[in-house]
Design a protein around this motif. Structure first.
Motif, PDB file in Angstrom:
ATOM      1  N   TYR A  66     -58.571  64.623   9.119  1.00  0.00           N
ATOM      2  CA  TYR A  66     -58.826  64.170   7.749  1.00  0.00           C
ATOM      3  C   TYR A  66     -60.002  63.203   7.693  1.00  0.00           C
ATOM      4  O   TYR A  66     -60.844  63.296   6.807  1.00  0.00           O
ATOM      5  CB  TYR A  66     -57.575  63.532   7.139  1.00  0.00           C
ATOM      6  CG  TYR A  66     -56.789  64.498   6.306  1.00  0.00           C
ATOM      7  CD1 TYR A  66     -57.052  64.646   4.954  1.00  0.00           C
ATOM      8  CD2 TYR A  66     -55.815  65.296   6.876  1.00  0.00           C
ATOM      9  CE1 TYR A  66     -56.344  65.547   4.188  1.00  0.00           C
ATOM     10  CE2 TYR A  66     -55.105  66.199   6.115  1.00  0.00           C
ATOM     11  CZ  TYR A  66     -55.371  66.320   4.769  1.00  0.00           C
ATOM     12  OH  TYR A  66     -54.683  67.227   4.017  1.00  0.00           O
ATOM     13  N   THR A 128     -54.295  60.728  -1.433  1.00  0.00           N
ATOM     14  CA  THR A 128     -55.698  60.763  -1.061  1.00  0.00           C
ATOM     15  C   THR A 128     -56.414  61.923  -1.737  1.00  0.00           C
ATOM     16  O   THR A 128     -57.507  61.777  -2.253  1.00  0.00           O
ATOM     17  CB  THR A 128     -55.838  60.860   0.478  1.00  0.00           C
ATOM     18  OG1 THR A 128     -55.174  59.750   1.071  1.00  0.00           O
ATOM     19  CG2 THR A 128     -57.287  60.870   0.892  1.00  0.00           C
ATOM     20  N   ARG A 129     -55.782  63.079  -1.739  1.00  0.00           N
ATOM     21  CA  ARG A 129     -56.373  64.259  -2.401  1.00  0.00           C
ATOM     22  C   ARG A 129     -56.515  64.032  -3.895  1.00  0.00           C
ATOM     23  O   ARG A 129     -57.489  64.420  -4.499  1.00  0.00           O
ATOM     24  CB  ARG A 129     -55.523  65.508  -2.137  1.00  0.00           C
ATOM     25  CG  ARG A 129     -55.472  65.892  -0.692  1.00  0.00           C
ATOM     26  CD  ARG A 129     -56.775  66.361  -0.206  1.00  0.00           C
ATOM     27  NE  ARG A 129     -56.600  67.720   0.271  1.00  0.00           N
ATOM     28  CZ  ARG A 129     -57.582  68.515   0.500  1.00  0.00           C
ATOM     29  NH1 ARG A 129     -58.799  68.155   0.276  1.00  0.00           N
ATOM     30  NH2 ARG A 129     -57.368  69.722   0.946  1.00  0.00           N
ATOM     31  N   ARG A 130     -55.482  63.420  -4.509  1.00  0.00           N
ATOM     32  CA  ARG A 130     -55.524  63.157  -5.946  1.00  0.00           C
ATOM     33  C   ARG A 130     -56.621  62.168  -6.289  1.00  0.00           C
ATOM     34  O   ARG A 130     -57.353  62.361  -7.259  1.00  0.00           O
ATOM     35  CB  ARG A 130     -54.171  62.639  -6.433  1.00  0.00           C
ATOM     36  CG  ARG A 130     -54.130  62.485  -7.937  1.00  0.00           C
ATOM     37  CD  ARG A 130     -52.781  62.133  -8.434  1.00  0.00           C
ATOM     38  NE  ARG A 130     -51.913  63.289  -8.247  1.00  0.00           N
ATOM     39  CZ  ARG A 130     -50.613  63.238  -8.181  1.00  0.00           C
ATOM     40  NH1 ARG A 130     -49.992  62.091  -8.263  1.00  0.00           N
ATOM     41  NH2 ARG A 130     -49.892  64.332  -8.025  1.00  0.00           N
ATOM     42  N   SER A 131     -56.771  61.104  -5.508  1.00  0.00           N
ATOM     43  CA  SER A 131     -57.829  60.128  -5.785  1.00  0.00           C
ATOM     44  C   SER A 131     -59.210  60.726  -5.542  1.00  0.00           C
ATOM     45  O   SER A 131     -60.171  60.359  -6.186  1.00  0.00           O
ATOM     46  CB  SER A 131     -57.631  58.870  -4.946  1.00  0.00           C
ATOM     47  OG  SER A 131     -57.852  59.144  -3.585  1.00  0.00           O
ATOM     48  N   GLU A 132     -59.302  61.687  -4.623  1.00  0.00           N
ATOM     49  CA  GLU A 132     -60.564  62.357  -4.368  1.00  0.00           C
ATOM     50  C   GLU A 132     -60.967  63.236  -5.548  1.00  0.00           C
ATOM     51  O   GLU A 132     -62.137  63.277  -5.924  1.00  0.00           O
ATOM     52  CB  GLU A 132     -60.445  63.201  -3.098  1.00  0.00           C
ATOM     53  CG  GLU A 132     -61.722  63.952  -2.735  1.00  0.00           C
ATOM     54  CD  GLU A 132     -61.499  64.874  -1.571  1.00  0.00           C
ATOM     55  OE1 GLU A 132     -61.114  66.028  -1.813  1.00  0.00           O
ATOM     56  OE2 GLU A 132     -61.713  64.446  -0.430  1.00  0.00           O
ATOM     57  N   THR A 133     -60.017  63.921  -6.149  1.00  0.00           N
ATOM     58  CA  THR A 133     -60.341  64.796  -7.276  1.00  0.00           C
ATOM     59  C   THR A 133     -60.619  64.011  -8.550  1.00  0.00           C
ATOM     60  O   THR A 133     -61.345  64.478  -9.419  1.00  0.00           O
ATOM     61  CB  THR A 133     -59.183  65.808  -7.541  1.00  0.00           C
ATOM     62  OG1 THR A 133     -57.987  65.077  -7.789  1.00  0.00           O
ATOM     63  CG2 THR A 133     -59.023  66.731  -6.373  1.00  0.00           C
ATOM     64  N   GLU A 134     -60.050  62.793  -8.681  1.00  0.00           N
ATOM     65  CA  GLU A 134     -60.295  61.964  -9.856  1.00  0.00           C
ATOM     66  C   GLU A 134     -61.678  61.359  -9.837  1.00  0.00           C
ATOM     67  O   GLU A 134     -62.231  61.038 -10.868  1.00  0.00           O
ATOM     68  CB  GLU A 134     -59.238  60.867  -9.960  1.00  0.00           C
ATOM     69  CG  GLU A 134     -57.882  61.402 -10.351  1.00  0.00           C
ATOM     70  CD  GLU A 134     -56.828  60.314 -10.348  1.00  0.00           C
ATOM     71  OE1 GLU A 134     -57.164  59.144 -10.009  1.00  0.00           O
ATOM     72  OE2 GLU A 134     -55.680  60.624 -10.675  1.00  0.00           O
ATOM     73  N   ASP A 135     -62.244  61.142  -8.666  1.00  0.00           N
ATOM     74  CA  ASP A 135     -63.582  60.523  -8.575  1.00  0.00           C
ATOM     75  C   ASP A 135     -64.669  61.470  -8.868  1.00  0.00           C
ATOM     76  O   ASP A 135     -64.982  62.299  -9.337  1.00  0.00           O
ATOM     77  CB  ASP A 135     -63.821  59.971  -7.171  1.00  0.00           C
ATOM     78  CG  ASP A 135     -62.927  58.782  -6.887  1.00  0.00           C
ATOM     79  OD1 ASP A 135     -62.444  58.168  -7.846  1.00  0.00           O
ATOM     80  OD2 ASP A 135     -62.705  58.501  -5.698  1.00  0.00           O
TER      81      ASP A 135
END
Length: 135
Positions: A66, A128-135
């Motif tokens: 990751y 982590t995946r969710r925060s990555e897609t929100e940015d």
């Protein structure tokens, strides 16, 4: 403000795997007795040490992949995952009691904490995946 360099969870996992493997070859020689219902299990401490080493290597690999190829996982959840993964199995490796009923209870609690630790790993990946897609 200066950012502190903290030890990353993947470093903790690989260091634990190395230290437990070393202790396994040098010190661990006895068995752990666990009774579940009518079945009596006799498992060597070396098995739990090898299990902990393999779990730590697998977690290190996941964190490394990751961090290197996708996006680094969140460290606070990584520390919780480390603690809930290593401490329960390490308690079994150290064999705190010779009483079979006590060891059975400790083994059940350790298994529950180990499962809870893996749930924290899944939560860490999802967050982590969710925060990555929100940015």
């Amino acid at each position: 403000m200066k950012e502190q360099n903290m030890i990353k969870p993947q470093t903790l996992f690989i260091a634990t795997a190395f230290l437990v493997s070393l202790a396994n070859f040098l010190f661990l020689k006895s068995e752990i007795d666990i009774q579940l219902y009518d079945t009596y299990y006799v498992i060597s401490q070396q098995f739990f040490a090898q299990l902990l080493s393999l779990i730590c290597i697998a977690c290190f690999t996941l964190y490394f992949i990751y961090a290197r190829f996708i996006v680094p996982l969140q460290n606070p959840l990584g520390y919780i995952h480390y603690i809930l993964t290593v401490i329960p199995v390490l308690i079994l490796v150290l064999k705190p009691s010779d009483d079979m009923q006590t060891m059975t209870l400790i083994a059940i609690i350790a298994a529950g904490l180990l499962v809870l630790g893996q749930i924290f790993m899944i939560v860490n990946i999802v967050r982590t995946r969710r925060s990555e897609t929100e940015d």
